[in-house]
Motif scaffolding. Sequence first.
Motif, PDB file in Angstrom:
ATOM      1  N   SER A   9       0.826  -1.210   0.000  1.00  0.00           N
ATOM      2  CA  SER A   9       0.000   0.000   0.000  1.00  0.00           C
ATOM      3  C   SER A   9       0.865   1.266   0.000  1.00  0.00           C
ATOM      4  O   SER A   9       0.618   2.209  -0.761  1.00  0.00           O
ATOM      5  CB  SER A   9      -0.920  -0.023   1.217  1.00  0.00           C
ATOM      6  OG  SER A   9      -1.685   1.144   1.280  1.00  0.00           O
ATOM      7  N   LYS A  10       1.873   1.293   0.852  1.00  0.00           N
ATOM      8  CA  LYS A  10       2.770   2.443   0.898  1.00  0.00           C
ATOM      9  C   LYS A  10       3.546   2.588  -0.407  1.00  0.00           C
ATOM     10  O   LYS A  10       3.693   3.686  -0.939  1.00  0.00           O
ATOM     11  CB  LYS A  10       3.753   2.322   2.074  1.00  0.00           C
ATOM     12  CG  LYS A  10       3.127   2.547   3.429  1.00  0.00           C
ATOM     13  CD  LYS A  10       4.190   2.395   4.512  1.00  0.00           C
ATOM     14  CE  LYS A  10       3.690   2.753   5.882  1.00  0.00           C
ATOM     15  NZ  LYS A  10       4.768   2.662   6.894  1.00  0.00           N
ATOM     16  N   ALA A  16       2.513   6.000  -7.027  1.00  0.00           N
ATOM     17  CA  ALA A  16       1.499   6.825  -7.705  1.00  0.00           C
ATOM     18  C   ALA A  16       1.975   8.273  -7.794  1.00  0.00           C
ATOM     19  O   ALA A  16       1.834   8.917  -8.847  1.00  0.00           O
ATOM     20  CB  ALA A  16       0.165   6.733  -6.972  1.00  0.00           C
ATOM     21  N   LEU A  17       2.561   8.776  -6.713  1.00  0.00           N
ATOM     22  CA  LEU A  17       3.093  10.145  -6.736  1.00  0.00           C
ATOM     23  C   LEU A  17       4.256  10.261  -7.728  1.00  0.00           C
ATOM     24  O   LEU A  17       4.314  11.211  -8.521  1.00  0.00           O
ATOM     25  CB  LEU A  17       3.550  10.569  -5.349  1.00  0.00           C
ATOM     26  CG  LEU A  17       2.449  10.819  -4.323  1.00  0.00           C
ATOM     27  CD1 LEU A  17       3.051  11.028  -2.940  1.00  0.00           C
ATOM     28  CD2 LEU A  17       1.603  12.012  -4.732  1.00  0.00           C
ATOM     29  N   ALA A  18       5.178   9.310  -7.670  1.00  0.00           N
ATOM     30  CA  ALA A  18       6.334   9.344  -8.575  1.00  0.00           C
ATOM     31  C   ALA A  18       5.896   9.172 -10.031  1.00  0.00           C
ATOM     32  O   ALA A  18       6.396   9.863 -10.923  1.00  0.00           O
ATOM     33  CB  ALA A  18       7.346   8.262  -8.184  1.00  0.00           C
ATOM     34  N   THR A  19       4.946   8.282 -10.262  1.00  0.00           N
ATOM     35  CA  THR A  19       4.447   8.068 -11.618  1.00  0.00           C
ATOM     36  C   THR A  19       3.727   9.310 -12.124  1.00  0.00           C
ATOM     37  O   THR A  19       3.911   9.720 -13.273  1.00  0.00           O
ATOM     38  CB  THR A  19       3.506   6.848 -11.667  1.00  0.00           C
ATOM     39  OG1 THR A  19       4.251   5.692 -11.268  1.00  0.00           O
ATOM     40  CG2 THR A  19       2.948   6.625 -13.056  1.00  0.00           C
ATOM     41  N   GLY A  20       2.923   9.912 -11.261  1.00  0.00           N
ATOM     42  CA  GLY A  20       2.242  11.148 -11.641  1.00  0.00           C
ATOM     43  C   GLY A  20       3.230  12.240 -12.001  1.00  0.00           C
ATOM     44  O   GLY A  20       3.057  12.967 -12.995  1.00  0.00           O
ATOM     45  N   LEU A  51      12.077  11.344  -5.900  1.00  0.00           N
ATOM     46  CA  LEU A  51      10.872  11.199  -5.074  1.00  0.00           C
ATOM     47  C   LEU A  51      10.682   9.744  -4.644  1.00  0.00           C
ATOM     48  O   LEU A  51      10.413   9.460  -3.472  1.00  0.00           O
ATOM     49  CB  LEU A  51       9.644  11.695  -5.846  1.00  0.00           C
ATOM     50  CG  LEU A  51       8.292  11.483  -5.161  1.00  0.00           C
ATOM     51  CD1 LEU A  51       8.204  12.254  -3.858  1.00  0.00           C
ATOM     52  CD2 LEU A  51       7.173  11.899  -6.100  1.00  0.00           C
ATOM     53  N   SER A  52      10.862   8.836  -5.565  1.00  0.00           N
ATOM     54  CA  SER A  52      10.664   7.414  -5.284  1.00  0.00           C
ATOM     55  C   SER A  52      11.650   6.896  -4.233  1.00  0.00           C
ATOM     56  O   SER A  52      11.272   6.185  -3.302  1.00  0.00           O
ATOM     57  CB  SER A  52      10.816   6.610  -6.574  1.00  0.00           C
ATOM     58  OG  SER A  52      10.630   5.243  -6.334  1.00  0.00           O
ATOM     59  N   TYR A  53      12.920   7.230  -4.388  1.00  0.00           N
ATOM     60  CA  TYR A  53      13.915   6.733  -3.433  1.00  0.00           C
ATOM     61  C   TYR A  53      13.602   7.193  -2.014  1.00  0.00           C
ATOM     62  O   TYR A  53      13.507   6.386  -1.094  1.00  0.00           O
ATOM     63  CB  TYR A  53      15.347   7.156  -3.799  1.00  0.00           C
ATOM     64  CG  TYR A  53      16.320   6.703  -2.738  1.00  0.00           C
ATOM     65  CD1 TYR A  53      16.693   5.368  -2.656  1.00  0.00           C
ATOM     66  CD2 TYR A  53      16.799   7.581  -1.764  1.00  0.00           C
ATOM     67  CE1 TYR A  53      17.532   4.922  -1.651  1.00  0.00           C
ATOM     68  CE2 TYR A  53      17.646   7.139  -0.752  1.00  0.00           C
ATOM     69  CZ  TYR A  53      18.003   5.813  -0.697  1.00  0.00           C
ATOM     70  OH  TYR A  53      18.818   5.371   0.312  1.00  0.00           O
ATOM     71  N   PHE A  54      13.478   8.491  -1.846  1.00  0.00           N
ATOM     72  CA  PHE A  54      13.273   9.001  -0.487  1.00  0.00           C
ATOM     73  C   PHE A  54      11.923   8.594   0.089  1.00  0.00           C
ATOM     74  O   PHE A  54      11.833   8.265   1.272  1.00  0.00           O
ATOM     75  CB  PHE A  54      13.494  10.517  -0.434  1.00  0.00           C
ATOM     76  CG  PHE A  54      14.947  10.870  -0.508  1.00  0.00           C
ATOM     77  CD1 PHE A  54      15.789  10.653   0.575  1.00  0.00           C
ATOM     78  CD2 PHE A  54      15.490  11.364  -1.679  1.00  0.00           C
ATOM     79  CE1 PHE A  54      17.145  10.936   0.503  1.00  0.00           C
ATOM     80  CE2 PHE A  54      16.847  11.660  -1.767  1.00  0.00           C
ATOM     81  CZ  PHE A  54      17.670  11.449  -0.675  1.00  0.00           C
ATOM     82  N   GLY A  55      10.885   8.580  -0.722  1.00  0.00           N
ATOM     83  CA  GLY A  55       9.577   8.135  -0.250  1.00  0.00           C
ATOM     84  C   GLY A  55       9.599   6.688   0.194  1.00  0.00           C
ATOM     85  O   GLY A  55       9.058   6.333   1.248  1.00  0.00           O
ATOM     86  N   ASN A  56      10.240   5.840  -0.593  1.00  0.00           N
ATOM     87  CA  ASN A  56      10.284   4.421  -0.243  1.00  0.00           C
ATOM     88  C   ASN A  56      11.256   4.129   0.890  1.00  0.00           C
ATOM     89  O   ASN A  56      10.950   3.340   1.779  1.00  0.00           O
ATOM     90  CB  ASN A  56      10.590   3.574  -1.478  1.00  0.00           C
ATOM     91  CG  ASN A  56       9.383   3.430  -2.352  1.00  0.00           C
ATOM     92  OD1 ASN A  56       8.305   3.096  -1.884  1.00  0.00           O
ATOM     93  ND2 ASN A  56       9.534   3.703  -3.624  1.00  0.00           N
ATOM     94  N   TRP A  57      12.411   4.750   0.872  1.00  0.00           N
ATOM     95  CA  TRP A  57      13.376   4.480   1.934  1.00  0.00           C
ATOM     96  C   TRP A  57      12.848   4.956   3.284  1.00  0.00           C
ATOM     97  O   TRP A  57      12.911   4.230   4.278  1.00  0.00           O
ATOM     98  CB  TRP A  57      14.726   5.122   1.627  1.00  0.00           C
ATOM     99  CG  TRP A  57      15.789   4.770   2.633  1.00  0.00           C
ATOM    100  CD1 TRP A  57      16.305   3.528   2.871  1.00  0.00           C
ATOM    101  CD2 TRP A  57      16.441   5.650   3.536  1.00  0.00           C
ATOM    102  NE1 TRP A  57      17.250   3.581   3.864  1.00  0.00           N
ATOM    103  CE2 TRP A  57      17.353   4.887   4.303  1.00  0.00           C
ATOM    104  CE3 TRP A  57      16.356   7.006   3.782  1.00  0.00           C
ATOM    105  CZ2 TRP A  57      18.160   5.431   5.286  1.00  0.00           C
ATOM    106  CZ3 TRP A  57      17.173   7.559   4.750  1.00  0.00           C
ATOM    107  CH2 TRP A  57      18.061   6.773   5.490  1.00  0.00           C
ATOM    108  N   LEU A  58      12.315   6.175   3.304  1.00  0.00           N
ATOM    109  CA  LEU A  58      11.860   6.741   4.574  1.00  0.00           C
ATOM    110  C   LEU A  58      10.520   6.187   5.047  1.00  0.00           C
ATOM    111  O   LEU A  58      10.331   5.974   6.243  1.00  0.00           O
ATOM    112  CB  LEU A  58      11.747   8.273   4.454  1.00  0.00           C
ATOM    113  CG  LEU A  58      13.073   9.015   4.292  1.00  0.00           C
ATOM    114  CD1 LEU A  58      12.821  10.477   3.932  1.00  0.00           C
ATOM    115  CD2 LEU A  58      13.905   8.908   5.559  1.00  0.00           C
TER     116      LEU A  58
END
Length: 127
Positions: A9-10, A16-20, A51-58
């Motif tokens: 889900s996360k 979705a944000l990174a793809t957008g 965006l993807s790296y920091f969103g997923n890592w954090l």
Amino acid sequence: MNGLLKQVSKFASVGALATGLHVTVALMLNTVCNVPALTANLMAFLAASVLSYFGNWLWTFEGVGTMSNSLPRFAFLNLACFAVNQSIVYVVVLLMHLPMAVAMVPMVAIIPAFSFWLSRSKVFIST
């Protein structure tokens, strides 16, 4: 919610944000600024990758492992995803002569599942 479902889900939310971001930047650069499709896609992919790296890592993987271990793995994963991504754009836009927006459909359908599987199993892991 169990651990895997919570992560999916996360990951989907960050994705979705990174793809957008990717789709918006690529299409704006290509259609509004007349940047060539492959260049527009590269620039958009780079913005979305940060965006993807920091969103997923954090958030998705809650800082598991160290950035010094996960960042190079993420970069390698992103290069693999980018190769698939650029191939799709090349075939759809340059060979098939279809609009850039058409290339976004298979890209959005293929890359996220591949990326989650590798992120979970190879990138964001404790060392």
